[in-house]
Design a protein around this motif. Structure first.
Motif, PDB file in Angstrom:
ATOM      1  N   GLU A   1       7.290  12.267 -15.346  1.00 32.13           N
ATOM      2  CA  GLU A   1       8.247  12.416 -14.923  1.00 32.13           C
ATOM      3  C   GLU A   1       8.025  13.793 -15.795  1.00 32.13           C
ATOM      4  O   GLU A   1       7.619  15.322 -15.266  1.00 32.13           O
ATOM      5  CB  GLU A   1       9.457  12.229 -15.797  1.00 32.13           C
ATOM      6  N   GLY A   2       7.137  13.697 -16.518  1.00 31.40           N
ATOM      7  CA  GLY A   2       7.080  15.177 -18.017  1.00 31.40           C
ATOM      8  C   GLY A   2       5.489  15.716 -16.955  1.00 31.40           C
ATOM      9  O   GLY A   2       6.063  16.655 -17.153  1.00 31.40           O
ATOM     10  N   SER A   3       4.991  14.795 -16.477  1.00 36.88           N
ATOM     11  CA  SER A   3       3.663  15.275 -15.935  1.00 36.88           C
ATOM     12  C   SER A   3       4.065  16.158 -14.049  1.00 36.88           C
ATOM     13  O   SER A   3       3.298  17.036 -14.095  1.00 36.88           O
ATOM     14  CB  SER A   3       2.602  14.621 -15.742  1.00 36.88           C
ATOM     15  N   GLN A   4       5.161  15.098 -14.181  1.00 44.10           N
ATOM     16  CA  GLN A   4       5.573  16.039 -12.409  1.00 44.10           C
ATOM     17  C   GLN A   4       5.885  17.257 -13.190  1.00 44.10           C
ATOM     18  O   GLN A   4       5.960  18.759 -12.018  1.00 44.10           O
ATOM     19  CB  GLN A   4       7.031  15.314 -12.274  1.00 44.10           C
ATOM     20  N   ARG A   5       6.708  17.730 -14.513  1.00 40.16           N
ATOM     21  CA  ARG A   5       7.062  19.086 -14.144  1.00 40.16           C
ATOM     22  C   ARG A   5       6.394  19.870 -14.767  1.00 40.16           C
ATOM     23  O   ARG A   5       6.657  20.953 -14.817  1.00 40.16           O
ATOM     24  CB  ARG A   5       8.282  18.606 -15.734  1.00 40.16           C
TER      25      ARG A   5
ATOM     26  N   ASP B   1       0.361  -1.349   0.096  1.00 33.00           N
ATOM     27  CA  ASP B   1      -0.068  -0.128  -0.015  1.00 33.00           C
ATOM     28  C   ASP B   1       0.911   1.247  -0.129  1.00 33.00           C
ATOM     29  O   ASP B   1       1.422   1.534   0.848  1.00 33.00           O
ATOM     30  CB  ASP B   1      -1.193  -0.408   0.893  1.00 33.00           C
ATOM     31  N   TRP B   2       0.840   1.775  -1.162  1.00 29.07           N
ATOM     32  CA  TRP B   2       1.967   2.939  -0.871  1.00 29.07           C
ATOM     33  C   TRP B   2       1.509   3.991  -0.217  1.00 29.07           C
ATOM     34  O   TRP B   2       1.898   4.552  -0.225  1.00 29.07           O
ATOM     35  CB  TRP B   2       1.974   2.862  -2.493  1.00 29.07           C
ATOM     36  N   SER B   3       0.505   4.574   0.083  1.00 28.00           N
ATOM     37  CA  SER B   3      -0.146   4.962   1.182  1.00 28.00           C
ATOM     38  C   SER B   3       0.913   5.195   2.375  1.00 28.00           C
ATOM     39  O   SER B   3       0.968   6.236   3.053  1.00 28.00           O
ATOM     40  CB  SER B   3      -1.860   5.140   0.886  1.00 28.00           C
ATOM     41  N   VAL B   4       1.658   4.461   2.954  1.00 30.97           N
ATOM     42  CA  VAL B   4       2.172   3.824   4.131  1.00 30.97           C
ATOM     43  C   VAL B   4       3.367   5.175   3.634  1.00 30.97           C
ATOM     44  O   VAL B   4       4.157   5.526   5.102  1.00 30.97           O
ATOM     45  CB  VAL B   4       2.323   3.394   4.501  1.00 30.97           C
ATOM     46  N   LEU B   5       3.367   5.371   2.765  1.00 34.57           N
ATOM     47  CA  LEU B   5       5.079   6.075   2.979  1.00 34.57           C
ATOM     48  C   LEU B   5       4.228   7.600   2.666  1.00 34.57           C
ATOM     49  O   LEU B   5       5.562   8.731   2.884  1.00 34.57           O
ATOM     50  CB  LEU B   5       5.311   6.424   0.829  1.00 34.57           C
ATOM     51  N   THR B   6       2.882   7.953   2.806  1.00 31.88           N
ATOM     52  CA  THR B   6       2.575   9.509   3.100  1.00 31.88           C
ATOM     53  C   THR B   6       3.504   9.820   4.161  1.00 31.88           C
ATOM     54  O   THR B   6       3.021   9.490   5.274  1.00 31.88           O
ATOM     55  CB  THR B   6       0.605   9.714   2.994  1.00 31.88           C
ATOM     56  N   GLY B   7       3.937  10.900   4.265  1.00 30.45           N
ATOM     57  CA  GLY B   7       4.037  11.680   5.449  1.00 30.45           C
ATOM     58  C   GLY B   7       6.019  11.528   5.566  1.00 30.45           C
ATOM     59  O   GLY B   7       6.504  11.651   5.878  1.00 30.45           O
ATOM     60  N   TRP B   8       6.502  10.010   4.995  1.00 28.95           N
ATOM     61  CA  TRP B   8       7.830   9.210   5.491  1.00 28.95           C
ATOM     62  C   TRP B   8       8.843  10.285   4.512  1.00 28.95           C
ATOM     63  O   TRP B   8       8.878  10.786   3.224  1.00 28.95           O
ATOM     64  CB  TRP B   8       7.775   7.995   4.222  1.00 28.95           C
ATOM     65  N   ALA B   9       9.922  10.786   6.053  1.00 27.33           N
ATOM     66  CA  ALA B   9      11.004  11.368   5.632  1.00 27.33           C
ATOM     67  C   ALA B   9      12.587  10.383   5.427  1.00 27.33           C
ATOM     68  O   ALA B   9      12.436   9.713   6.077  1.00 27.33           O
ATOM     69  CB  ALA B   9      11.533  12.283   6.466  1.00 27.33           C
ATOM     70  N   ALA B  10      12.409  10.102   3.865  1.00 26.97           N
ATOM     71  CA  ALA B  10      12.959   9.087   3.786  1.00 26.97           C
ATOM     72  C   ALA B  10      14.858   9.579   4.722  1.00 26.97           C
ATOM     73  O   ALA B  10      15.058  10.281   4.015  1.00 26.97           O
ATOM     74  CB  ALA B  10      13.803   8.954   2.032  1.00 26.97           C
ATOM     75  N   PRO B  11      15.332   8.875   5.020  1.00 28.16           N
ATOM     76  CA  PRO B  11      16.960   9.372   5.364  1.00 28.16           C
ATOM     77  C   PRO B  11      18.271   8.470   4.288  1.00 28.16           C
ATOM     78  O   PRO B  11      18.905   9.274   5.146  1.00 28.16           O
ATOM     79  CB  PRO B  11      17.182   8.265   6.687  1.00 28.16           C
ATOM     80  N   LEU B  12      17.669   8.131   3.426  1.00 30.74           N
ATOM     81  CA  LEU B  12      18.757   7.691   2.134  1.00 30.74           C
ATOM     82  C   LEU B  12      17.573   8.079   0.760  1.00 30.74           C
ATOM     83  O   LEU B  12      16.352   8.261   1.084  1.00 30.74           O
ATOM     84  CB  LEU B  12      19.112   6.589   2.071  1.00 30.74           C
TER      85      LEU B  12
ATOM     86  N   LEU C   1       4.398   6.441  -9.089  1.00 26.58           N
ATOM     87  CA  LEU C   1       5.079   7.323  -8.578  1.00 26.58           C
ATOM     88  C   LEU C   1       4.000   9.142  -8.144  1.00 26.58           C
ATOM     89  O   LEU C   1       4.177   9.594  -7.637  1.00 26.58           O
ATOM     90  CB  LEU C   1       5.685   7.737 -10.156  1.00 26.58           C
ATOM     91  N   ARG C   2       2.580   8.905  -8.633  1.00 27.25           N
ATOM     92  CA  ARG C   2       2.476  10.391  -8.478  1.00 27.25           C
ATOM     93  C   ARG C   2       1.635  10.514  -6.028  1.00 27.25           C
ATOM     94  O   ARG C   2       1.960  10.907  -5.771  1.00 27.25           O
ATOM     95  CB  ARG C   2       0.656  10.283  -8.728  1.00 27.25           C
ATOM     96  N   VAL C   3       1.509   8.859  -6.124  1.00 28.72           N
ATOM     97  CA  VAL C   3       1.208   8.222  -4.626  1.00 28.72           C
ATOM     98  C   VAL C   3       2.510   9.185  -3.739  1.00 28.72           C
ATOM     99  O   VAL C   3       2.598   9.093  -2.468  1.00 28.72           O
ATOM    100  CB  VAL C   3       0.416   7.666  -4.102  1.00 28.72           C
TER     101      VAL C   3
END
Ligand SMILES: O=C(O)c1ccccc1NCC(=O)[C@H](O)[C@H](O)COP(=O)(O)O
Length: 221
Positions: free
Chosen positions: A216-220, A151-162, A179-181
């Motif tokens: 990637e393009g849509s993010q830009r 469940d990619w939503s578990v990454l919401t707010g996660w501060a990656a240390p690396l 990628l959007r989520v």
């Protein structure tokens, strides 16, 4: 927002798929040095696949709790730009491997729920990168490559240390949403670009990479 999203195609076993990944502008090509895997190759196979690659393409050797003899043999046979450890390797073991082989190490973590992300901190001062992959099925014969997404939503707010890569069940159809989520800076795929388990499909590799570049393009914009 939105720089280049790195792409890793993992579990390559044949030259046509290697060529397709290079043609599709993948950043990392992975070889699996874990015999129970349907994608396992020998060091000699991998050398044939990887040694003529352009310097701009990174190579990743994937191991599961490797002993020193396996690491010595593979690292002395194949050009590897990164070591991926997908077992229960400790931070101290990672320190030793990085020191001994002078190759960056990506540590894979199995994720099913937000609490699993706490382990990322254990490796923050030891690994160079993290690979967040779905936890394998109970009793699986290998810790990855199961076409399972978490469940990619578990990454919401996660501060990656690396620096990190998202893996697990990605396909040409799902990677844009992933990628959007998640805003992942890099993605890794194996099953999702195979026609049958262990057999990479050049057309699917091309579609997957195109889908990432489109995202990637849509993010830009
Ligand atoms: O791919 C394998 O067979 C494998 C075997 C043992 C350990 C790890 C393995 N794969 C690790 C990867 O980096 C895969 O790309 C990752 O698990 C994602 O796989 P998939 O869900 O099939 O895209």
């Amino acid at each position: 927002m939105g720089g280049r999203i790195e792409i890793k195609i993992c579990g390559l076993t044949d030259v046509d798929s290697v060529d397709a990944a290079v043609a599709a502008d993948a950043d990392w090509l992975g070889a699996v040095f874990f015999p129970p895997s349907p994608r396992a190759v020998t060091a000699e196979d991998a050398a044939e696949l990887f040694d003529a690659l352009p310097e701009t393409v990174g190579t990743v050797g994937l191991f599961v709790d490797p002993d020193d003899a396996l690491l010595d043999h593979v690292l002395n046979t194949v050009r590897l730009d990164m070591i991926q450890l997908h077992g229960q390797e400790s931070p101290d073991r990672i320190d030793w491997i990085r020191q001994e082989y002078a190759v960056p190490v990506m540590k894979a973590l199995g994720v099913a729920e937000a609490a699993d992300l706490q382990r990322a901190r254990d490796y923050a001062d030891h690994a160079d990168r993290l690979l967040l992959d779905a936890r394998p099925p109970e009793g699986a014969d290998r810790p990855g490559g199961h076409a399972r997404a978490f469940d990619w939503s578990v990454l919401t707010g996660w501060a990656a240390p690396l620096p990190w890569m998202l893996a697990g069940g990605l396909t040409p159809e799902s990677v844009g949403e992933a990628l959007r989520v998640t805003g992942a800076p890099a993605v890794d795929v194996s099953s999702g670009v195979e026609s049958t388990r262990g057999k990479k499909d050049p057309a699917l590799i091309a579609r997957f990479c195109a889908a990432v570049r489109a995202a990637e393009g849509s993010q830009r914009s």
